[in-house]
Design a protein around this motif. Structure first.
Motif, short mmCIF file in Angstrom:
data_model
loop_
_atom_site.label_atom_id
_atom_site.label_comp_id
_atom_site.label_asym_id
_atom_site.label_seq_id
_atom_site.Cartn_x
_atom_site.Cartn_y
_atom_site.Cartn_z
N ARG A 62 -5.44 -3.34 -10.84
CA ARG A 62 -4.87 -3.57 -9.03
C ARG A 62 -3.19 -2.80 -8.34
N GLN A 63 -2.44 -2.03 -10.12
CA GLN A 63 -1.85 -1.22 -9.33
C GLN A 63 -2.80 0.18 -9.29
N GLU A 64 -3.47 0.20 -10.47
CA GLU A 64 -4.75 1.99 -10.15
C GLU A 64 -5.49 1.55 -8.44
N SER A 65 -5.46 0.43 -8.07
CA SER A 65 -6.51 0.26 -6.77
C SER A 65 -5.86 0.56 -6.18
N VAL A 66 -4.38 0.01 -5.79
CA VAL A 66 -3.89 0.19 -4.35
C VAL A 66 -3.14 1.42 -4.16
N PHE A 67 -3.07 2.07 -5.68
CA PHE A 67 -2.69 3.31 -5.53
C PHE A 67 -3.88 4.66 -4.86
N ASN A 68 -5.17 4.36 -5.60
CA ASN A 68 -6.59 5.03 -4.64
C ASN A 68 -6.00 5.18 -3.32
N GLY A 69 -6.60 3.48 -2.48
CA GLY A 69 -6.14 3.41 -1.23
C GLY A 69 -5.24 3.81 -0.70
N ILE A 70 -4.07 3.93 -0.75
CA ILE A 70 -2.88 4.37 -0.15
C ILE A 70 -3.32 6.02 -0.26
N SER A 71 -3.46 6.64 -1.42
CA SER A 71 -3.81 8.06 -1.63
C SER A 71 -5.13 8.74 -0.22
N ALA A 72 -6.37 7.70 -0.35
CA ALA A 72 -7.06 7.42 0.01
C ALA A 72 -6.44 7.78 2.60
N LEU A 73 -5.15 6.71 2.20
CA LEU A 73 -4.79 7.30 3.89
C LEU A 73 -4.43 8.45 3.81
N LYS A 74 -3.40 9.08 3.06
CA LYS A 74 -2.48 9.81 3.20
C LYS A 74 -2.62 11.13 4.17
N HIS A 75 -3.29 11.49 4.60
CA HIS A 75 -3.93 12.74 5.54
C HIS A 75 -3.52 11.87 6.76
N LEU A 76 -3.26 10.93 7.43
CA LEU A 76 -3.25 9.94 8.32
C LEU A 76 -2.01 9.95 8.83
N GLU A 77 -1.40 9.61 7.20
CA GLU A 77 0.04 9.99 8.22
C GLU A 77 0.57 8.50 8.96
N PRO A 78 0.85 7.41 7.95
CA PRO A 78 1.15 6.34 8.95
C PRO A 78 2.59 6.03 8.73
N GLU A 79 2.81 5.16 9.55
CA GLU A 79 4.78 5.45 9.50
C GLU A 79 4.76 4.03 8.44
N PHE A 80 3.96 3.01 8.75
CA PHE A 80 3.65 1.56 7.88
C PHE A 80 2.34 2.01 7.00
N ILE A 81 2.11 0.54 6.04
CA ILE A 81 1.36 0.17 5.25
C ILE A 81 1.41 -1.20 4.93
N LEU A 82 0.35 -1.83 5.33
CA LEU A 82 0.83 -3.70 5.05
C LEU A 82 -0.40 -3.56 3.53
N VAL A 83 -0.14 -4.52 2.02
CA VAL A 83 -1.26 -4.38 1.65
C VAL A 83 -1.51 -5.49 1.52
N HIS A 84 -2.50 -5.85 1.37
CA HIS A 84 -3.40 -7.55 1.64
C HIS A 84 -3.91 -8.15 0.40
N ASP A 85 -3.90 -8.47 0.03
CA ASP A 85 -5.45 -9.57 -0.66
C ASP A 85 -6.80 -9.99 0.08
N ALA A 86 -7.73 -9.52 -0.16
CA ALA A 86 -8.70 -9.53 0.61
C ALA A 86 -9.32 -11.66 0.85
N ALA A 87 -8.33 -12.74 -0.71
CA ALA A 87 -8.87 -13.59 -0.61
C ALA A 87 -7.67 -14.52 0.39
N ARG A 88 -7.60 -13.87 1.31
CA ARG A 88 -6.39 -13.92 2.02
C ARG A 88 -6.95 -14.33 3.55
N PRO A 89 -7.51 -15.28 3.38
CA PRO A 89 -8.44 -14.88 5.29
C PRO A 89 -7.69 -15.57 6.40
#
Length: 399
Positions: free
Chosen positions: A93-120
């Motif tokens: 999971r840690q590696e998956s989240v890191f991959n996702g964060i890295s894909a967002l770096k170019h957008l320079e977000p101020e805040f990020i929320l990390v959520h489980d897909a199975a919590r609808p």
């Protein structure tokens, strides 16, 4: 068939990003597709989760992390959601989240929320409390509910002592962070086995706060959770409607007919501007009637040359998507084919399966029957085929 994701315009700056972790396999949920792609109340769990996030944060940029084997399932689930192109997760999971964060770096977000897909069932109030805490200066914020059950420490089946629950909380997702802080913490945590992003932040020495969570924001994990989720979601779709449709096509020279999406060899064909699938035409009208949205002739006029010879599954999926656009689901459909020939019975399983596939519902929600008119009328004289259909849908109650 693989569907591509909706195209989106790439923003140059995203103050809030949401990362949804959907790379897990969900083995505790039992056999079948990974749980995030299973359907509950007519939609995948991932789709329900995306809807909940968009309701709370309509301007947020959404990034999903998926397993490489799930590309087709993912594209089917998100075809109506304008989100960032998916990235692949890693071995943890840690590696998956890191991959996702890295894909967002170019957008320079101020805040990020990390959520489980199975919590609808994440609610707007929880998300707004998280964002509020970040704006007030918090480095990391987790939604949590106070533990109310008595807790016991157990060794080899024997209780060793009662655990003091006074300061114990059960944490949920989404978990909210300063983007730069989370990126720094995850970069330092590469190779470590940490169970959530709050733990990643703790390991790097950041202060982690909690805000009030919501007990209804549970994670779908087991088969029993699917039953619970279905009950909750179906209660939200309490506006039940039924529509009916009827269609007729005459025979002409040919060697097959199309009925309910199945090509059936025959000594004649049905005459029509499209493929003349009388069953799907009747069912399309039934779905459109259920939402009071005209009829097949209004949306696909025979005068329009582009529908000449068109497969009728296009018409049915159009009507399906009109229901889904209103937040609704198809609960049940029934088609009755009226003809002397060809014999429909041998093709019934294939027809039911095809209709279920087109409507994205289970086959046990599709009924297809056939009858004759005892040699009476135009169908009795074998001049053509008629079909009548009903569709039951469920829509959200209007507030």
């Amino acid at each position: 068939m693989t569907k591509s994701q909706p195209q989106i315009s790439q923003p140059s700056y995203a103050p809030i990003a949401v990362l949804i972790v959907a790379a897990g396999r969900g083995s505790r949920a039992g056999e079948g597709a990974p749980k995030q792609y299973r359907r509950v109340a007519g939609k995948t769990i991932l789709s329900h989760t995306l809807n909940a996030i968009k309701d709370a944060l309509p301007e947020a940029v959404i990034q999903v992390v998926i397993h490489p084997d799930d590309t087709d399932l993912y594209n089917d689930a998100v075809q109506n959601h304008p989100i960032q192109p998916a990235v692949f997760g890693g071995s943890s999971r840690q590696e998956s989240v890191f991959n996702g964060i890295s894909a967002l770096k170019h957008l320079e977000p101020e805040f990020i929320l990390v959520h489980d897909a199975a919590r609808p069932f994440v609610d707007t109030g929880t998300i707004h409390r998280l964002i509020g805490a970040l704006k007030a200066g918090a480095q990391a914020v987790l939604p949590a509910t106070k533990v109310t059950d008595t807790l016991k420490s157990v060794t080899e089946g024997t209780i060793t002592h009662t655990v003091d629950r006074e300061r114990l909380y059960a944490v949920q997702t989404p978990q909210a962070f300063s983007f730069e802080n989370l990126l720094e913490a995850h970069s330092a945590a590469i190779g470590k086995e940490l169970t959530d992003d709050g733990a990643v932040m703790e390991a790097s020495g950041f202060s982690v706060q909690v805000v009030e969570g919501n007990a209804e924001n549970f994670k779908i994990t087991t088969a029993a959770d699917f039953v619970k989720a279905e009950q909750i979601l179906m209660m939200q779709l309490a506006d039940v409607r039924v529509g009916s449709g009827y269609d007729v096509h005459r025979f002409e020279d040919g060697d097959h007919v199309w009925l309910c999406g199945v090509r059936i060899p025959f000594t004649k064909s049905l005459k029509g501007h499209s493929d003349a699938d009388v069953g799907l035409h009747a069912l399309t009208d039934a779905l459109l009637a259920s939402i009071a949205d005209g009829d097949i002739g209004q949306h696909f006029p025979p005068s329009d040359a582009k529908w000449r010879g068109a497969p009728s599954d296009q018409f049915l999926t159009f009507a399906r998507d009109r229901v889904r656009a209103k937040g609704g689901v198809v609960a049940h459909v029934s088609v009755c084919i009226i003809c002397e020939k060809p014999k429909v019975g041998p093709h019934n399983p294939a027809m039911r399966s095809r209709v279920a596939e087109l409507l994205l519902i289970d086959v046990d929600r599709v009924s297809i029957q056939a009858t004759t008119t005892e040699k009476l009328g135009f169908t009795g004289r074998e001049e053509g085929i008629a079909a009548q259909a009903t569709a039951t849908i469920r829509l959200p109650l209007k507030g």
